[in-house]
Enzyme design. Structure first.
Site, PDB file in Angstrom:
ATOM      1  N   GLU A   1     123.794 -77.828 -97.249  1.00  0.00           N
ATOM      2  CA  GLU A   1     123.303 -78.900 -98.108  1.00  0.00           C
ATOM      3  C   GLU A   1     121.928 -79.358 -97.635  1.00  0.00           C
ATOM      4  OE1 GLU A   1     124.413 -83.584 -98.934  1.00  0.00           O
ATOM      5  OE2 GLU A   1     126.058 -82.145 -98.669  1.00  0.00           O
TER       6      GLU A   1
ATOM      7  N   GLU B   1     117.563 -89.307 -99.902  1.00  0.00           N
ATOM      8  CA  GLU B   1     118.666 -90.249-100.045  1.00  0.00           C
ATOM      9  C   GLU B   1     118.152 -91.636 -99.694  1.00  0.00           C
ATOM     10  OE1 GLU B   1     122.978 -88.644 -99.122  1.00  0.00           O
ATOM     11  OE2 GLU B   1     121.643 -88.158 -97.459  1.00  0.00           O
TER      12      GLU B   1
END
Length: 561
Positions: A449, A454
């Protein structure tokens, strides 16, 4: 988003054994080490190369009965204060030279036994460029009118990553890189003077006080050395006074050319470069007239780590050429492969985007509070908008949207750039990220990932870039963060540049996270894109009771190869 290791040459030796066996009742029974012996192995010595291959490297093993630990004095100004008896050492004086090596074995009650032996070894190591950079090219004159080159180095505290840490199998600070001006002032007050000396170079460490007794910045694991009482005691009084010697040798890390200069320096008598991690040896990764970047392996009983430090000749902590630290992205990818401009109002292009519905398994594995629908996303005036709302939705208190390009678009290596404005509010968790195309077959974290961006509303304006892979996922992901003012008021460019050798994370072309990619990671296969706004969960945290709704806006997504 969290969904996370010779030839042994016989040497003529003279042995001098001295036993210190004074009993001291306060320690109970004392027992001096006995039968102390040293074995030597000169690396790559053979019948044609009696004194070794020119590296100056020698392997030592000391054994004794009743010994607790051993101290080596190598006879070249270098010492190893405490070992289990086995140690490697590199002698640096050019040519064939004989050194008297002394080992002191310590036993119960402080008793000691010592033995000495001579070793003759060839060293051909020379790095005049590194030496010249360390001590300066324009030497002043000392009191005897002899030329004495000298230079003072300071912590480059205006540089991001002036202190960092990572795993041994990497050449970048993948675990942590300090932001500019982000650490204790006691670290930034130190300076280090390196000068020409009759037998090499001298080293002086100053931390405020004229006599060199000031306050030192300690790694929490070693703060008891400075008398600290707990992990929070990191600026501690510590005596660094006294001139020490500094010598150069060939680095032994195996880092490739281009990553390292191949040279390391070592300081005698436990000297260190301002941050105490129980080591005195530093590999030179980069060096110039005014900049020094080093890597050191901590002497940690709990397991060594690779530490990184940056130094400058500027007392204000800036680096010459100066912008004070931004590491600007210099892309190697210029050919546009994929472009999503969101030019058609309405729903996202179904030929590109899949809308995922529901709350997944346990809130997509993260205890998230929202239920994903196809109704929380729209395209308006050339901008994609994903809105998270507080509203009852299929048994959940919030609704939002998650969309992917799985089976529609994926790529391997390149630069992805997403221009976006982020939602705000406690609990919001917007993410722009990627998963391996093989996710449906191998699952997570095996697929790998890459979190391009974020953000959490409970930590406004802090942008995170992370990597998840087997061994490093969830709360143990490889991650860094950077602070960018106004991410919920202005559009910013969030970029990942990805190759077989490295993965770089940047905001507005300023790199804040670097990862050394290898063939052993999952990051060598095609990945697809994901956009979503979650609420709460293990990363998002508590939802603000007053939250009603907020939107992530995406202006464009571009991928270059």
């Amino acid at each position: 988003m969290k969904n996370y290791r010779y030839f042994t040459l016989s040497l003529l030796a003279f042995i001098l054994i001295i036993s210190c066996q004074d009993d001291d009742n306060q320690f109970g029974t004392t027992e001096a080490p006995s039968n102390l012996q040293i074995d030597f192995s000169i690396v790559n010595a053979d019948t044609e190369n009696e004194f070794g291959d020119g590296s100056g490297a020698v392997e030592f093993t000391a054994t004794a009965d009743n010994a607790i630990n051993y101290k080596y004095i190598f006879g070249d100004t270098q010492e190893a204060p405490e070992t289990n008896g086995s140690i490697s050492h590199t002698f640096n004086l050019n040519g064939v030279n004989t050194y008297t090596v002394t080992v002191i074995a310590s036993g119960k009650g402080g008793t000691q036994t010592s033995t000495s032996s001579e070793v003759t070894v060839l060293s051909l190591f020379d790095d005049p460029a590194t030496r010249a950079f360390l001590i300066g090219d324009n030497p002043p004159e000392d009191n005897n009118n002899d030329p004495v080159a000298t230079k003072t180095w300071y912590v480059a505290f205006q540089e991001p990553g002036h202190l960092g840490v990572g795993p041994l199998d990497s050449s970048t600070p993948d675990f942590f890189a300090a932001p500019a001006n982000g650490l204790a002032q006691c670290f930034y007050d130190d300076n280090f003077t390196i000068a020409n000396a009759p037998n090499g170079m001298s080293f002086n460490h100053f931390n405020l006080d004229p006599d060199g007794v000031g306050v030192t910045f300690f790694n929490a694991e070693f703060n008891t050395v400075g008398g600290g009482g707990g992990p929070d005691d990191q600026c501690l009084p510590f005596d660094v006074s006294g001139e020490k010697s500094l010598s150069l040798s060939s680095a032994t890390s195996g880092l490739p050319e281009g990553v390292s200069t191949g040279t390391q320096f070592s300081v005698t008598d436990g000297g260190f470069m301002g941050y105490y991690i129980n080591t005195s040896s530093y590999e030179v990764l980069e060096i110039s007239e005014s900049y020094l970047y080093v890597r050191a392996i901590s002497g940690s009983p709990g397991g060594p780590l690779a530490w990184y430090q940056k130094f400058t000749t500027n007392p204000d902590g800036s680096v010459e050429g100066g912008d004070g630290g931004p590491n600007l992205l210099e892309t190697e990818y210029e050919n546009l492969l994929f472009e999503e401009e969101f030019n058609v109002d309405g729903v996202p292009d179904p030929n590109i985007w899949n809308i995922e519905i529901g709350n997944g398994d346990n809130g997509w594995g993260n205890e998230e509070l929202q239920y994903y629908t196809e109704d929380n996303v729209t395209v308006e005036d050339g901008v994609l908008k994903i809105t998270v709302k507080r509203e009852p939705t299929n048994g959940f208190d919030f609704s939002s949207t998650r969309m992917t390009t799985l089976n529609n678009f994926s790529y391997e290596y390149g630069r992805v750039e997403v221009r976006a404005k982020l939602p705000e509010g406690g609990g919001t968790w917007p993410a722009i990220w990627m998963l391996g195309e093989n996710f449906p077959d191998v699952g997570w974290p095996e697929t790998g990932e890459i979190d391009i961006m974020e953000h959490r509303g409970n930590q406004q304006d802090v942008i995170h870039g992370s990597l998840h892979l087997p061994g490093n996922f969830g709360g143990n992901a490889i991650t860094e963060s950077t602070t960018v003012a106004g991410v919920s008021q202005e559009f910013n460019n969030y970029t990942v540049e990805w190759s077989a050798e490295r993965i770089l994370f940047a905001v507005n072309d300023v790199v804040y996270h670097e990862f050394e990619n290898t063939s052993g990671t999952p990051f060598n296969n095609p990945f697809f894109l994901i956009l979503n706004v979650a609420m709460g969960g293990t990363f998002g945290g508590a939802a603000d009771p007053a939250f009603t709704e907020s939107t992530m806006e995406v202006d464009y997504i571009k991928v270059y190869q």
